[in-house]
Design an enzyme around this catalytic site. Structure first.
Site, PDB file in Angstrom:
ATOM      1  CG  HIS A 114     -28.620   3.054 -22.723  1.00  0.00           C
ATOM      2  ND1 HIS A 114     -29.661   3.444 -21.937  1.00  0.00           N
ATOM      3  CD2 HIS A 114     -27.708   4.042 -22.628  1.00  0.00           C
ATOM      4  CE1 HIS A 114     -29.400   4.620 -21.395  1.00  0.00           C
ATOM      5  NE2 HIS A 114     -28.226   5.003 -21.811  1.00  0.00           N
ATOM      6  CD  GLU A 174     -15.611  30.456 -36.232  1.00  0.00           C
ATOM      7  OE1 GLU A 174     -14.867  31.438 -36.447  1.00  0.00           O
ATOM      8  OE2 GLU A 174     -16.475  30.448 -35.350  1.00  0.00           O
ATOM      9  CE  LYS A 211     -19.545  12.945 -10.734  1.00  0.00           C
ATOM     10  NZ  LYS A 211     -18.705  11.760 -10.543  1.00  0.00           N
ATOM     11  CG  ASP A 212     -24.629  13.488 -16.189  1.00  0.00           C
ATOM     12  OD1 ASP A 212     -23.460  13.378 -15.784  1.00  0.00           O
ATOM     13  OD2 ASP A 212     -25.161  12.671 -16.959  1.00  0.00           O
ATOM     14  CB  SER A 262     -21.113   3.654 -19.015  1.00  0.00           C
ATOM     15  OG  SER A 262     -22.263   4.343 -19.414  1.00  0.00           O
TER      16      SER A 262
END
Lengths: 181, 253, 428
Positions: free
Chosen positions: C216, C288, C244-245, C220
């Site tokens: 922030h 894994e 959207k997220d 971005s």
């Protein structure tokens, strides 16, 4: 979001409001559906519930003696009462008691008293099971935590506890075997 | 945008590709159909009961199943009284009693299946050094699951001529390395079925595999039923979210 | 975080709190009106998805911990009790178990996005490094979590991985004994792994906080990799990106749910349903899936490194493998200085783009190799993959930084979006 949802002549606005509401409601449903299983894990599990009964053989218990058994993680007092103790318990004037119960209401057979050994005040285990224990002023049990006295029917007689020691559900599967729970 | 989504799908699919390539093994696992397969699959209760019967009369002679309790048999369709009477056929060690002695008593519903041997060493000693594995989780503990169990039970063959077996060893095409210490446990008509199901080795194996899958995954029916609801809900939710997103972005794109 | 200039809220309760502690102002500033580039694609969903997975893992983990017993004699049984007897225990455990995989899927995609669009470049270097730190912490947490059910793979995975430290000369053996709290992986090891597995996620939360804070500050990156030039390039975070997220998240959860409910053990190994046995090693120990590429790099170094044709060895094969494995991630910390090309997004760097996709292919190949027994062709393939992996970072990136000629950049995000809209319009 917007305060003018009353204006129904704006179909675009209404559609947006509808979508927001639906999405919000579905989010709330999803959250609820996820929270409940998490909370429910803290309830007793299936194996805990399956262990909810205890069987006790009392054939070797002499009059005047008692035994403590575990039932659902709590002590249960089983006392083979003597004739004097029974008489004492019956002689009490029920109207004077804090938690009014006759001795008959508390036993299935007068010589066998079965109670949960947890003080109804704050959950301590009262003394009185062993010969050498303090039995309190009423010839029963005495809770050392805050000084509650119970009589030979395990009824509260003196001290801060509000109720008599609880009687668990039990039955005699034969003359000398008790199934608790 | 579309390319980004395709790229994401490719990247997200990679672990599956990696995983799939990993589960290679030498054994031959037959392709068998079971009622519990697929997203809507459920256990065939009659098969579970038959499988349990075989476990009791055959497998349990050597194999423990210590994570299953008699109370769990409710899922096979037995009622409380039946479970009590099944449990009472076994005696379990309890105690110590007031004299400090361990004692035997009839099993209760809350008790777990009784193990044939007191410990692993005793089990090995009685079986030529081979430990019969506990069967509670066997279908989850082997690649192939129920099909693997079916394969082992039906996979006994004459060893090829160039294959040497030592005493106490048997040839099994499903077993990894093809050598198994367990003698062929099933033979036709060894157990009688009251419901008219054919008493063949294949049928026995199929029923046992069903029973063992239930033992390993008792939650499966509930899981799949819940899953169908969850997926339908999520698809609807995704649809609503997509519409909401489009609506909001309509004036920006 | 300073209170600064505050616009009063209408709601008196909100205003009362906010005037004393400007939480609502902060939330509104950072997640409400926060100016966000308007050209994000769906790759930009995965930060939020990773955050969701972290919260999911912590919440389900706490519920599981209430029923788990960190003792070698009880661990496996307590997990099975969760699966069989605890109400919805199977659900919570499968969410947690598959959650590890889906957390890694989200984070791997998030990392790939950072690399593809050059999000690690100036001025976001520290943001990127905090991300690498989060990834390392995640790996440690996941590894220790996998040990807790105390199955065969748990035990032998723990044995193999802790033994890696024995490769270091002189102090190696002491480090391993310290990690174990004994002479093998045993009860003390399990206990400390549980304690750390409970602790580390909260450390991750702390670093995630710093990661988001750094984000922030710089703002971005975006698919074009060019800087935001003004308000016409951005949109407020809410409602554009919150919605959207959320859409992307729900799709992700749907796929995740498919695994939880219909193939919960697909991504695990059957051997972990056999209780740990220190006397019997499984024929084929594999970690894994999300660790397989690193495992392949560990095993790729099958040779001692020294002066050829003499017996002088500087780095024995074992140490070489360990250094390669750790180095493969530590390299990421210096990525911003390995790739100094001025253009961020791979969209305008055709050569970098190809090299990066080959890296992805090499990484997936290494994943496949990691799951295979270390013999025959797999050893060679593992070595080729490892070689490319290191060459990409140490040779290709510095080289491209100097030589690669980038395609022309659009003048601004706003104009690029308009341009795209126009071309779509023409097609339609």
């Amino acid at each position: 979001m917007s305060s003018d949802s009353s204006s129904g002549d704006k179909p675009d606005q209404t559609k947006r409001e509808f979508l927001y509401l639906t999405a919000g409601a579905m989010g709330a449903v999803a959250t609820g559906a996820v929270v409940w299983p998490m909370v429910d894990t803290m309830n007793p599990a299936a194996d805990t519930l399956a262990m909810a009964t205890t069987e006790v053989d009392v054939s070797k218990l002499e009059p005047g003696h008692s035994v403590t058994v575990m039932w659902r993680g709590k002590p249960v007092f089983i006392k083979h009462r003597t004739a004097e103790e029974i008489a004492e318990a019956k002689a009490v004037n029920v109207a004077d008691l804090r938690d009014k119960q006759t001795d008959e209401e508390r036993v299935q057979k007068p010589e066998w008293l079965v109670v949960v050994g947890v003080c109804t005040h704050l959950g301590c285990v009262p003394l009185g099971q062993k010969e050498t224990d303090a039995k309190g002023e009423f010839d029963g049990w005495f809770c050392p935590c805050h000084g509650s006295h119970y009589d030979s029917s395990a009824r509260i007689r003196k001290g801060p506890a509000p109720k008599n020691l609880a009687v668990p559900p039990y039955k005699f599967t034969n003359d000398t075997t008790i199934l608790i729970g | 945008m579309l390319r980004a989504i395709l790229a994401i799908a490719l990247l997200a699919g990679a672990p599956l590709a990696v995983q799939a390539s990993e589960s290679s093994h030498t054994s031959v696992i037959p392709d068998v159909q079971f009622s519990f397969e697929g997203p809507f699959g459920s256990y065939d209760k009659a098969a579970l009961q038959r499988g349990y019967k075989i476990y009791r009369q055959v497998c349990s002679a050597c194999h423990s199943m210590k994570r299953v309790a008699f109370r769990n048999l409710e899922a096979l369709g037995y009622n409380e009284a039946e479970i009590k009477s099944i449990a009472a056929e076994y005696s379990v060690t309890d105690g110590p009693n007031d004299e400090g002695e361990m004692f035997e008593r009839p099993a209760r519903a809350s008790d777990y299946f009784k193990s044939p041997y007191p410990n692993d060493n005793a089990a090995k000693y009685a079986n030529n050094g081979a430990l019969p594995p506990d069967l509670s989780l066997i279908t989850k503990a082997r690649f192939g699951g129920a099909s693997y169990v079916y394969g082992i039970l039906t996979g006994y063959e004459e060893a090829p001529d160039d294959f040497t077996l030592m005493t106490g060893q048997h040839y099994n095409k499903t077993m990894s390395g093809h050598v198994i210490a367990m003698a062929p446990p099933l033979s036709a008509d060894m157990i009688s079925y009251e419901d008219g199901t054919p008493q063949t080795v294949n049928q026995y194996a199929h029923d046992v595999a069903t029973f063992l899958t239930w033992a390993a995954e008792p939650e499966m029916e509930q899981r799949k039923k819940m899953g169908v609801g969850v997926i339908i809900f999520l698809l609807a939710f995704a649809g609503i979210m997509y519409a909401t997103k489009r609506k909001i972005w309509a004036d920006k794109h | 975080m300073a209170s600064g200039n505050r616009t009063p809220f209408k709601n008196p309760v909100v205003e009362w709190v906010d005037s004393r502690l400007p939480l609502f102002t902060l939330m509104n500033k950072e997640y409400g009106v926060f100016p966000t580039p308007k050209n994000f694609n769906y790759f930009w969903n995965f930060g939020a998805i990773a955050m969701f997975m972290l919260v999911t893992m912590i919440v389900t983990g706490i519920v599981l911990a209430m029923n788990y017993a960190a003792h070698t004699a009880h661990a496996f049984d307590s997990v099975e009790r969760i699966m069989r007897d605890v109400n919805f225990g199977w659900l919570i455990r499968y969410i947690h178990m598959n959650g590890a995989s889906f957390f890694f899927i989200a984070v791997y995609i998030h990392i790939f996005r950072g690399m593809y669009y050059g999000s690690y470049k100036q001025p976001r270097e520290l943001l990127w490094m905090l991300g690498v730190l989060i990834f390392l912490l995640m790996m440690a947490t996941a590894f220790m979590g996998y040990v807790l059910p105390w199955g065969q793979m748990s035990y032998w995975g723990a044995t193999v991985i802790t033994n890696l430290f024995s490769a270091f000369p002189v102090v190696g053996e002491s480090i391993v004994q310290l990690l174990w709290g004994g002479f093998s992986v045993d009860n003390p090891t399990l206990n400390r792994f549980f304690a750390l597995h409970y602790l580390l996620p909260f450390v991750i939360v702390g670093v995630v906080f710093l990661h988001v804070w750094a984000l922030h500050v710089t703002g971005s990156n975006n698919p074009l990799g060019i800087d935001v030039k003004g308000p016409q390039d951005t949109l407020p975070f809410h409602p554009y990106y919150t919605m959207k997220d959320t859409f992307g998240l729900v799709v992700f959860i749907a796929i995740y749910a498919l695994f939880i409910f219909f193939m919960p053990n697909q991504l695990g190994h059957p051997d972990n349903y056999t209780p740990a046995n220190p006397l019997v090693t499984p024929p084929h120990i594999v970690p894994e899936w999300y660790f397989l590429p690193y495992y392949a790099m560990l095993r790729a170094i099958t040779f001692d490194i020294g002066i050829p044709f003499t017996d002088i060895v500087f780095i024995p094969a074992k140490l070489g493998g360990v250094l390669t494995m750790f180095g493969s991630i530590l390299l990421w910390f210096v990525l911003p200085w390995l790739d100094t090309h001025p253009v961020r997004s791979a969209r305008f760097r055709p050569q970098f783009r190809i090299a990066l996709w080959v890296l992805v292919a090499a990484f997936i190949l290494l994943g496949v190799v990691g799951g295979k027994p270390p013999e025959g062709i797999w050893v060679i393939l593992g070595q080729i993959g490892t070689l490319y992996y290191f060459a990409f970072f140490l040779v290709i990136l510095p080289l491209l930084s100097r030589k690669e000629k980038a395609l022309p950049l659009p003048p601004s995000i706003h104009e690029a979006v308009l341009q795209q809209k126009k071309s779509v319009g023409v097609q339609a």
